[in-house]
Structure formats: C-alpha cells, structure tokens
Design an enzyme around this catalytic site. Sequence first.
Site, PDB file in Angstrom:
ATOM      1  CE  LYS A  59      -1.943  -1.156   3.940  1.00  0.00           C
ATOM      2  NZ  LYS A  59      -1.242  -2.439   4.217  1.00  0.00           N
TER       3      LYS A  59
ATOM      4  NE  ARG B   8      -4.657   0.022   9.646  1.00  0.00           N
ATOM      5  CZ  ARG B   8      -3.448  -0.240   9.158  1.00  0.00           C
ATOM      6  NH1 ARG B   8      -2.915  -1.418   9.314  1.00  0.00           N
ATOM      7  NH2 ARG B   8      -2.762   0.677   8.545  1.00  0.00           N
TER       8      ARG B   8
ATOM      9  NE  ARG C  90       7.978  -2.371   6.195  1.00  0.00           N
ATOM     10  CZ  ARG C  90       6.666  -2.249   6.336  1.00  0.00           C
ATOM     11  NH1 ARG C  90       5.962  -1.591   5.441  1.00  0.00           N
ATOM     12  NH2 ARG C  90       6.041  -2.790   7.358  1.00  0.00           N
TER      13      ARG C  90
ATOM     14  NE  ARG D  94       6.489  -0.259   9.983  1.00  0.00           N
ATOM     15  CZ  ARG D  94       5.375  -0.190   9.267  1.00  0.00           C
ATOM     16  NH1 ARG D  94       5.359   0.496   8.143  1.00  0.00           N
ATOM     17  NH2 ARG D  94       4.275  -0.804   9.663  1.00  0.00           N
TER      18      ARG D  94
END
Length: 213
Positions: free
Chosen positions: A13, A87, A126, A159
């Site tokens: 996204k 969400r 990531r 993260r």
Amino acid sequence: MNLVLFGPPGVGKGTQGERFSSEHGMSHLAMGDILRAAVRDETGAGKQARAYMDAGKLVPDALVVSMIEDRMAADAAAGFLLDGFPRNVAQAEALDAMLARHGLTLDKVVFMDAPESHLLERLSGRLVCRACGFGFHRHYSPPREAGRCDRCGGELSQREDDREDVVVHRLHVYNEQTEPLVAYYRGKAGFIKLDASGEMQAVYTALKEAVEG
Ligand code: AP5
C-alpha cells in the site's frame, strides 16, 4: 480524485500509494506514517498510540478518526489517497460520515491482496529510513549504498513492528478486523480487487489501469 487503498500488512500500500499520489498530484494520507510521526514528535496522540503500534494492535478508532479528519481538512483540496485508513468497519462508517460533512466522495476503493507467503517475505526484508521514512527492501528495492537512504542519506533500519512475533499478530488483526471491509465495500460503486502478488512495476501498471481505465 479521491481513493482508498486497503489490504494486509506488507501488500504494498505504501509503495504503490506513494508513487501513485505523487504522479497524480494528490495527497498521500498514510495512517501509519501519520501515527509514526506523532510518536516520533511525542505529541499527545503519539504517546497514546505508541504501545498499540509496538504490539501490532489497532490504535483506538476515536484517535485515528480525529487525526485523519484533521489531515483531510488540511490536505484534501487536490484529491487524496488514503492508505491504511479505514482499517475496520467502524472506521469505514466514520469515513462515510466525514466525507459527507466535507462534501466529498470516493472515486475508487482498491483492495490489494497477495498470498501470506509474499507478505512475510516483504515485511521481513523491509528497511525504512530513520530520518525521512522512505522504504526499501533488501532484495526487491535495495538502496544504492547498504544501510543508507538514497533520498536523504539517513540510516536504514527495520521497523519495530516488522519483528516476526509482531507481524504474526498484525496478520491476525488484519484477518479479524480489516478483511471484513471487503464485504463492506464490495458491491459499492468504485470497488476494485487488485492482485498485488507480482513485482512492483507490474502491480503499479495494474493499479493505474484499474483506477484510470
Ligand atoms: P501501517 O504502517 O499502515 O502498516 P500496515 O498496514 O501493516 O502496512 P505496512 O506499512 O506494513 O505495509 P504496506 O502495505 O504499506 O507495504 P509496503 O509498501 O511498505 O500501520 C502500522 C500500525 O499503525 C498498525 O499496526 C496500527 O498499530 C497503526 N494503525 C495504522 N493505521 C491505523 C488505523 N486506521 N486504525 C488503527 N490503527 C492504525 O511494502 C512492504 C515491503 O515490501 C517494502 O519493503 C517494499 O519495498 C516491498 N514491496 C512492496 N511491493 C512489493 C512487490 N510488488 N514485490 C516485492 N516487494 C514489494
């Protein structure tokens, strides 16, 4: 043009939303980025949100609804792309009410989906810039210099919520609370289901065709 992108953690996204909104001159209203900035700046909202985010839980609806409405009021004039909001069904209903208050409508609602094995591979690889928040992937979009952001030279890190135990919980939360949005939006005008399992450029081309075509 006003769009919503929703889908599971790691489906792309942020990657696709950032590119699409910048190429179309729209505001990219990414709920996770808005929350992470509030946590970084230690605002009142950020202090409330932090523990939920670190645990991979949803931040309470009242808090995210008021944060997104503030941003929409400030940034919606040239069109917006909502990424990560709504969400759950309560947030979708709050969004409908918010749009009505501001005299706005949604042109498209895009549900991005990919198999769980792809999501796990994307999240585990990531890397995010600590300074500007720009995202990379160890294999699929590596930085030019290892550990350094191409955009600002900042340090890249994983993260907090991409740790394996938190990812498992985020996927559970997605299945329980966010996936029911498919039933909420399916059948409404502008709903699109997008296969996001291909490589980044292929997904972008499919997104453009689906939204513009
Ligand atoms: P948020 O930051 O929104 O997290 P998320 O929805 O879990 O989504 P991600 O950012 O993890 O993934 P993405 O789909 O954007 O994928 P990306 O493009 O980065 O939210 C974080 C937290 O904030 C939540 O857990 C919650 O606590 C809170 N929160 C946020 N919104 C909320 C709300 N509305 N209500 C309550 N709480 C809320 O891609 C992932 C990786 O894959 C990248 O490395 C990328 O380079 C790579 N990649 C992307 N596409 C491809 C591809 N096609 N092929 C290969 N690699 C790819």
